[in-house]
Design a protein around this motif. Structure first.
Motif, PDB file in Angstrom:
ATOM      1  N   ASN A 144       1.291  -1.694   0.254  1.00 51.99           N
ATOM      2  CA  ASN A 144       0.133   0.273   0.092  1.00 51.99           C
ATOM      3  C   ASN A 144       1.320   1.426   0.017  1.00 51.99           C
ATOM      4  O   ASN A 144       2.333   0.992   0.513  1.00 51.99           O
ATOM      5  N   ALA A 145       0.080   2.338  -0.558  1.00 43.77           N
ATOM      6  CA  ALA A 145       1.312   3.969  -0.445  1.00 43.77           C
ATOM      7  C   ALA A 145       2.302   3.708  -1.245  1.00 43.77           C
ATOM      8  O   ALA A 145       3.643   4.041  -1.026  1.00 43.77           O
ATOM      9  N   PHE A 146       2.531   3.339  -1.978  1.00 45.93           N
ATOM     10  CA  PHE A 146       3.699   2.563  -2.591  1.00 45.93           C
ATOM     11  C   PHE A 146       3.357   3.518  -4.234  1.00 45.93           C
ATOM     12  O   PHE A 146       3.731   2.281  -5.014  1.00 45.93           O
ATOM     13  N   ASP A 147       2.885   4.120  -4.503  1.00 48.85           N
ATOM     14  CA  ASP A 147       2.795   4.821  -6.292  1.00 48.85           C
ATOM     15  C   ASP A 147       3.671   4.592  -6.778  1.00 48.85           C
ATOM     16  O   ASP A 147       3.162   4.061  -8.659  1.00 48.85           O
ATOM     17  N   ASP A 148       4.690   6.194  -6.782  1.00 47.93           N
ATOM     18  CA  ASP A 148       5.421   5.874  -8.385  1.00 47.93           C
ATOM     19  C   ASP A 148       6.558   4.629  -8.633  1.00 47.93           C
ATOM     20  O   ASP A 148       6.693   4.496  -8.969  1.00 47.93           O
ATOM     21  N   VAL A 149       6.461   3.372  -7.259  1.00 42.24           N
ATOM     22  CA  VAL A 149       7.098   2.611  -8.046  1.00 42.24           C
ATOM     23  C   VAL A 149       6.028   1.442  -8.813  1.00 42.24           C
ATOM     24  O   VAL A 149       6.404   1.131  -9.592  1.00 42.24           O
ATOM     25  N   LYS A 150       5.159   1.215  -8.071  1.00 40.80           N
ATOM     26  CA  LYS A 150       3.901   0.214  -8.269  1.00 40.80           C
ATOM     27  C   LYS A 150       3.516   0.380  -9.423  1.00 40.80           C
ATOM     28  O   LYS A 150       4.102  -0.551 -10.619  1.00 40.80           O
ATOM     29  N   PHE A 151       2.884   2.124 -10.089  1.00 37.62           N
ATOM     30  CA  PHE A 151       2.608   1.958 -12.014  1.00 37.62           C
ATOM     31  C   PHE A 151       4.014   2.406 -12.226  1.00 37.62           C
ATOM     32  O   PHE A 151       3.404   1.912 -13.572  1.00 37.62           O
ATOM     33  N   GLU A 152       5.010   2.717 -11.781  1.00 39.49           N
ATOM     34  CA  GLU A 152       6.280   3.213 -12.854  1.00 39.49           C
ATOM     35  C   GLU A 152       6.691   1.915 -13.653  1.00 39.49           C
ATOM     36  O   GLU A 152       7.071   1.912 -14.689  1.00 39.49           O
ATOM     37  N   ALA A 153       6.867   1.052 -12.409  1.00 40.38           N
ATOM     38  CA  ALA A 153       7.232  -0.436 -12.841  1.00 40.38           C
ATOM     39  C   ALA A 153       6.445  -1.293 -14.003  1.00 40.38           C
ATOM     40  O   ALA A 153       6.422  -1.852 -14.923  1.00 40.38           O
ATOM     41  N   ALA A 154       4.871  -0.582 -14.192  1.00 37.99           N
ATOM     42  CA  ALA A 154       3.465  -1.883 -14.685  1.00 37.99           C
ATOM     43  C   ALA A 154       3.896  -0.873 -15.620  1.00 37.99           C
ATOM     44  O   ALA A 154       3.619  -1.173 -17.286  1.00 37.99           O
ATOM     45  N   SER A 155       4.120   0.725 -15.944  1.00 41.98           N
ATOM     46  CA  SER A 155       4.376   1.646 -17.485  1.00 41.98           C
ATOM     47  C   SER A 155       5.740   1.219 -18.295  1.00 41.98           C
ATOM     48  O   SER A 155       5.515   0.580 -19.511  1.00 41.98           O
ATOM     49  N   VAL A 156       6.670   0.673 -17.250  1.00 43.46           N
ATOM     50  CA  VAL A 156       7.935   0.630 -18.103  1.00 43.46           C
ATOM     51  C   VAL A 156       7.495  -0.906 -18.879  1.00 43.46           C
ATOM     52  O   VAL A 156       8.227  -0.767 -19.912  1.00 43.46           O
TER      53      VAL A 156
END
Length: 593
Positions: A83-95
């Motif tokens: 939880n509350a880990f947006d920058d890593v979570k969504f950057e990983a998904a996007s890249v």
């Protein structure tokens, strides 16, 4: 106080960052430090972030794509449950999704993006960015309906999230897809809505000007797709003024345009790319309107700009712009009688497609069409027929089908192949033409006039050509106007009406000289020679004869030069790999020299 274990991995992370940011960066040691972090069994957050860092560094600085992919997959897997880990979570998904897409594995990228979109509804920036990314994938697969509906979700989400600028970006992106998909009935209300939002913009002046350029590009493309080169002029002028404003040194960077709102941190494309795009649509307009010199001038400027941009950051979109510029300037060269130069540029276009196979998938029909036009200009009618047939086979574009069929009809007319022509007539009937384009309908009337002329049905031919003239004059289609006038002049000459013939051929010659269209000039000078002989004016007859000889010799010399070029073998290519090794396209500066 950190435990000794924590101190170890924290030190390694610090060292890795130090190696990455040193001058010059030491990427090998940076990677070794990051990999060593896993030996100390760090907490899930640190482990996930380290996997993401490694994935990004390996992608950027090495050729070890498989290892990069493994680290990115681990980062996405671990971060999903934190939880509350947006920058890593969504950057990983996007890249990771972008990497899968580059490896032609969109079936893997789409589920990741859908999951990330589902998880990111509380994060305006990431939710919007991931919607754009997934819509882009669907659009590249020609699933425009799904891409458009995703962008519609983005419009509504940005609106309720108070991201007004991004809302208009979503709206304009949707308009762009509807244009590509030829959904013209749906485009009108959407562009009207976007136009009102841009005109009444209350936010930053920079954002307004940027959105205005995007909006005007779509407006200009809409008119050009409809073959309305006169109606587009006010929009095109506005667009050229707006791009000059954006390119001023005082204009802020692209990052500054988005402003302080985290949900508005997007741009359609960098302003340097927009600058090239405005050149491109100007070239498209000049070519359609019949201003060949102008098209040449702006093509040279745009290609030089692309060369400069490629040195700094060779984005795929720049090659698309380069290819489209080549496609248009090749048509201009053929009109101007420069077949050898056109062939050299066709070879450059093929070279670009060899370097980037994705371009060949999207531009193969256009290459076949250009080779068909070149073959026609060389009187290689069998090769022209094979190329237009290949264009029809490989394209799904209604307008390109119509254009190829109209040219095929001229091939059949010139070769007196009446049976094949009869089979084609239904597909090029201007009254039932499956085309949105004003200029293509006008061209269809011209082809009907040409057919009637060949069959000596002169009154019928005049009727069709007057319809062409009416449509061509309404939208300043100079080349169609000059072709129709010279053919009418030929018809009146055949009927023995020298006065009417002169009234047609004189303005045809003036217009053809202005374009310049060497083939119409050649045709018109031959008619003028006969007319002056009939009028008993030997001085002018001799002038027209000399003019005719000059055009004829120039075309014959260029014809011979083109026929001796190895690239002429490209006229044999209808499928698979090119029939000869096409060299890398030379730099624009070399071409200009």
């Amino acid at each position: 106080m950190a435990s000794s274990q924590d101190a170890w991995y924290l030190s390694l992370l610090g060292l890795a960052e130090n190696f990455r940011t040193s001058s010059p960066p030491n990427i090998k040691l940076c990677i070794q430090c990051l990999q060593a972090v896993f030996n100390f069994k760090p907490p899930p957050r640190v482990e996930a972030r380290t996997h993401l860092q490694l994935g990004n560094i390996l992608l950027t600085h090495t050729k070890n794509i498989d290892l990069a992919r493994t680290h990115l997959e681990q980062a996405w897997l671990l971060s999903q449950v934190i939880n509350a880990f947006d920058d890593v979570k969504f950057e990983a998904a996007s890249v990771l999704a972008e990497l899968y897409e580059q490896q032609a594995q969109s079936s893997l990228s789409k589920p990741i993006l859908r999951k990330a979109i589902e998880l990111s509804q509380h994060s305006v920036y990431w939710h919007c960015r991931l919607i754009f990314q997934l819509a882009q994938i669907h659009a590249s697969e020609r699933d425009y309906e799904l891409a458009s509906s995703l962008l519609g979700v983005g419009v509504d989400y940005a609106h309720i999230s108070n991201a007004a600028y991004t809302r208009v970006l979503f709206l304009l992106s949707r308009g762009m897809l509807l244009l590509i998909d030829k959904k013209f009935q749906e485009v009108h209300p959407l562009l009207n809505q976007a136009g009102h939002l841009v005109d009444g913009w209350q936010g930053s002046q920079y954002q307004k000007e940027y959105l205005k350029v995007f909006f005007l590009v779509l407006q200009v493309c809409h008119y050009l797709m409809a073959g309305q080169v006169k109606s587009v002029k006010p929009c095109l002028k506005q667009l050229q003024q707006s791009i000059q404003t954006i390119m001023q040194p005082s204009w802020p960077t692209d990052e500054s345009v988005s402003g302080p709102n985290v949900g508005d941190m997007f741009i359609w494309m960098p302003k340097e790319h927009l600058y090239v795009l405005v050149y491109l649509v100007t070239v498209m307009h000049s070519m359609q309107a019949g201003y060949m010199d102008k098209a040449q001038k702006y093509t040279d400027k745009a290609l030089m700009q692309i060369e400069k941009l490629k040195i700094v950051d060779n984005r795929p979109i720049l090659s698309v712009f380069q290819l489209m510029l080549l496609e248009h300037i090749i048509m201009c060269r053929l009109v101007m009688g420069n077949k050898s130069l056109a062939l050299s540029e066709i070879s450059q276009a093929c070279g670009l497609c060899q370097q980037q196979p994705r371009l060949l998938v999207t531009h193969q029909p256009q290459l076949h069409t250009l080779l068909g036009l070149y073959a026609m200009s060389m009187n290689c009618m069998e090769a022209a027929e094979a190329q237009f047939t290949a264009a029809l086979r490989t394209s799904q574009e209604r307008e390109l089908w119509t254009f190829a069929n109209l040219n095929l009809a001229i091939v059949y007319l010139r070769a007196k192949r009446e049976q094949e022509l009869a089979a084609l007539l239904d597909r090029i009937d201007p009254n039932t033409l499956p085309s949105h384009s004003h200029s293509l309908r006008a061209a269809a009337f011209y082809v009907q006039g040409l057919q009637s002329f060949f069959q000596a049905r002169y009154n019928e031919a005049k009727r069709y050509l007057r319809e062409t003239l009416k449509m061509a004059n309404a939208e300043d289609l100079n080349r169609l106007t000059s072709c129709s006038l010279v053919l009418l002049g030929h018809i009146f000459l055949s009927l023995g009406n020298s006065r009417e013939s002169m009234n047609m051929v004189t303005p045809a010659m003036q217009l053809a000289s202005k374009i310049p269209d060497v083939h119409v000039q050649l045709w018109a000078s031959a008619i003028l020679k006969d007319l002056y002989r009939m009028c008993g004016d030997p001085v002018r007859e001799n002038e027209a004869f000399q003019m005719h000889c000059n055009f004829s010799q120039m075309l014959l010399k260029d014809h011979f030069q083109a026929s001796q070029m190895p690239e002429h073998n490209l006229t044999n290519w209808t499928d698979g790999s090119f029939p000869m090794l096409v060299g890398n396209p030379p730099s624009t500066s070399d071409t200009l020299l």
